[in-house]
Design an enzyme around this catalytic site. Sequence first.
Site, PDB file in Angstrom:
ATOM      1  N   TYR A 191       0.822  -1.212   0.000  1.00  0.00           N
ATOM      2  CA  TYR A 191       0.000   0.000   0.000  1.00  0.00           C
ATOM      3  C   TYR A 191       0.858   1.265   0.000  1.00  0.00           C
ATOM      4  O   TYR A 191       0.474   2.268  -0.583  1.00  0.00           O
ATOM      5  CB  TYR A 191      -0.884   0.037   1.258  1.00  0.00           C
ATOM      6  CG  TYR A 191      -2.237  -0.596   1.088  1.00  0.00           C
ATOM      7  CD1 TYR A 191      -2.357  -1.938   0.785  1.00  0.00           C
ATOM      8  CD2 TYR A 191      -3.397   0.152   1.244  1.00  0.00           C
ATOM      9  CE1 TYR A 191      -3.599  -2.521   0.639  1.00  0.00           C
ATOM     10  CE2 TYR A 191      -4.649  -0.429   1.105  1.00  0.00           C
ATOM     11  CZ  TYR A 191      -4.751  -1.758   0.806  1.00  0.00           C
ATOM     12  OH  TYR A 191      -5.986  -2.333   0.670  1.00  0.00           O
TER      13      TYR A 191
ATOM     14  N   LYS B 173       2.517 -15.264   2.904  1.00  0.00           N
ATOM     15  CA  LYS B 173       2.765 -16.010   1.662  1.00  0.00           C
ATOM     16  C   LYS B 173       4.270 -16.288   1.621  1.00  0.00           C
ATOM     17  O   LYS B 173       4.976 -15.924   0.673  1.00  0.00           O
ATOM     18  CB  LYS B 173       2.289 -15.163   0.459  1.00  0.00           C
ATOM     19  CG  LYS B 173       2.313 -15.890  -0.883  1.00  0.00           C
ATOM     20  CD  LYS B 173       1.261 -16.988  -1.020  1.00  0.00           C
ATOM     21  CE  LYS B 173       1.477 -17.759  -2.314  1.00  0.00           C
ATOM     22  NZ  LYS B 173       0.625 -18.939  -2.440  1.00  0.00           N
TER      23      LYS B 173
ATOM     24  N   ASP C 157      -3.513 -18.055   0.619  1.00  0.00           N
ATOM     25  CA  ASP C 157      -4.462 -18.762  -0.253  1.00  0.00           C
ATOM     26  C   ASP C 157      -5.217 -19.826   0.542  1.00  0.00           C
ATOM     27  O   ASP C 157      -6.440 -19.971   0.446  1.00  0.00           O
ATOM     28  CB  ASP C 157      -3.765 -19.351  -1.493  1.00  0.00           C
ATOM     29  CG  ASP C 157      -2.493 -20.116  -1.169  1.00  0.00           C
ATOM     30  OD1 ASP C 157      -2.019 -20.060  -0.015  1.00  0.00           O
ATOM     31  OD2 ASP C 157      -1.964 -20.795  -2.083  1.00  0.00           O
TER      32      ASP C 157
ATOM     33  N   ASP D 102      -6.864  -6.719   3.963  1.00  0.00           N
ATOM     34  CA  ASP D 102      -7.930  -6.041   3.213  1.00  0.00           C
ATOM     35  C   ASP D 102      -8.828  -7.069   2.541  1.00  0.00           C
ATOM     36  O   ASP D 102     -10.058  -7.017   2.638  1.00  0.00           O
ATOM     37  CB  ASP D 102      -7.293  -5.121   2.161  1.00  0.00           C
ATOM     38  CG  ASP D 102      -8.331  -4.407   1.314  1.00  0.00           C
ATOM     39  OD1 ASP D 102      -9.313  -3.906   1.889  1.00  0.00           O
ATOM     40  OD2 ASP D 102      -8.161  -4.356   0.074  1.00  0.00           O
TER      41      ASP D 102
ATOM     42  N   ASP E 181     -12.941  -8.516   3.729  1.00  0.00           N
ATOM     43  CA  ASP E 181     -14.144  -8.493   2.881  1.00  0.00           C
ATOM     44  C   ASP E 181     -14.745  -9.890   2.788  1.00  0.00           C
ATOM     45  O   ASP E 181     -15.962 -10.071   2.837  1.00  0.00           O
ATOM     46  CB  ASP E 181     -13.811  -8.008   1.453  1.00  0.00           C
ATOM     47  CG  ASP E 181     -14.002  -6.496   1.281  1.00  0.00           C
ATOM     48  OD1 ASP E 181     -13.741  -5.759   2.247  1.00  0.00           O
ATOM     49  OD2 ASP E 181     -14.405  -6.071   0.187  1.00  0.00           O
TER      50      ASP E 181
HETATM   51  C1  IPM Z   1     -10.662  -0.841   3.495  1.00  0.00           C
HETATM   52  C2  IPM Z   1     -10.786  -0.223   2.122  1.00  0.00           C
HETATM   53  C3  IPM Z   1      -9.581   0.670   1.857  1.00  0.00           C
HETATM   54  C4  IPM Z   1      -8.331  -0.213   1.897  1.00  0.00           C
HETATM   55  C5  IPM Z   1      -9.655   1.490   0.557  1.00  0.00           C
HETATM   56  C6  IPM Z   1     -10.882   2.389   0.526  1.00  0.00           C
HETATM   57  C7  IPM Z   1      -8.417   2.308   0.325  1.00  0.00           C
HETATM   58  O1  IPM Z   1     -10.931  -1.224   1.162  1.00  0.00           O
HETATM   59  O2  IPM Z   1     -10.579  -0.083   4.480  1.00  0.00           O
HETATM   60  O3  IPM Z   1     -10.667  -2.060   3.589  1.00  0.00           O
HETATM   61  O4  IPM Z   1      -7.963  -0.815   0.868  1.00  0.00           O
HETATM   62  O5  IPM Z   1      -7.725  -0.299   2.957  1.00  0.00           O
HETATM   63 MG    MG Z   2     -11.166  -3.149   1.943  1.00  0.00          MG
END
Ligand code: IPM
Ligand code: MG
Length: 347
Positions: free
Chosen positions: A136, A186, A218, A242, A246
């Site tokens: 990042y 990884k 993975d 990240d 999700d």
């Molecule tokens: C999160 C989001 C952010 C990230 C984006 C909006 C930059 O996806 O907080 O998970 O990638 O960290």
């Molecule tokens: Mg995110």
Amino acid sequence: MKIAVLAGDGIGPEVTREAVRVLEALRLPGLVLFEGDVGGMAYKRHGHPLPAETLEMVRGCDAILFGAVGDPDCDGLERHLRPEQAILGLRKELGLFANLRPAKLFKGLEDASALRPEVASAIDLLIVRELNGDVYFGEKGIRTLADGRRQGWDTMSYAEDEVRRIAHVGFRAAKGRRGKLCSVDKANVLETSQLWRDVVIEVAKDYPEVELSHMYVDNAAMQLVRNPGQFDVIVTGNLFGDILSDQASMCVGSIGLLASASLSEGTMGLYEPIHGSAPDIAGRGLANPLATILSAAMLLRHSLHLEDEATRIETAVAKALADGVRGGDLGGTLGTTAIGDAVLERL
Ligand code: IPM
Ligand code: MG
């Protein structure tokens, strides 16, 4: 108790409004809220996604309640002017390196999960995501090679002290929970991950009571849908965290449910739902505000040390869900404000 409220773009203002209503309903003596501009809306008003006045305002506060940033209108801008730079800038500027993303199945949501109910009901995990390093924040660019082809490049790196401090957060969290820490990397391919693993093993010596395991990312992605109940605390880098967070959100039913706390070595914390600005449904009162409301609860717990009040909010949310309160993301029909009302009633 000064709280900066940065609602941002898309559904950010809608979901943040509900979280603010919940905070105000607690009538906490001495609580003052300040509003600031971030993201695409800040770019449109001030020419920058994280204006100096916003940064100055938040530095004077004890914590930040953050909505979301991201605006398709800004896709063509140079990267440093894009809305996402606001959240990345805040994380970096304020040293918010430790991101806590809890995922637990709420009672009543067994059927909302993308997983079979008996698999989903065992989910009670915490992702500890490093937030100040990794690919990042490495050097990056798009260059033209000698033969004329364009090449995009990003650099992934972690220094040992960066790994050490997030590892300590992971171990401490595991100690306060079920005593299990899984470090995700990884290391079979990446040198960054090899160092990560070596350092986590060194730090483990300070925590003999915590059972440490390692998993390739993975495999972790697979295990998260195969048998998520095996996880207590997961500690991982910025990019893997990240992605896995999700994924974890859909395992508990909806991305509209996952809250997060981003903590520094000091007292400053930023609290935000893990979801984005969802431009497709923005401004229509359809977004689920529960992730932001739960983020406000984390704010009370971690930055203001108001454990009872935090629990009150979490209990009200759990009750609402158990009573069948559902927005579109969970197959229901309630809108943003109606969900907020349902939490307020139970509070
Ligand atoms: C999160 C989001 C952010 C990230 C984006 C909006 C930059 O996806 O907080 O998970 O990638 O960290
Ligand atoms: Mg995110």
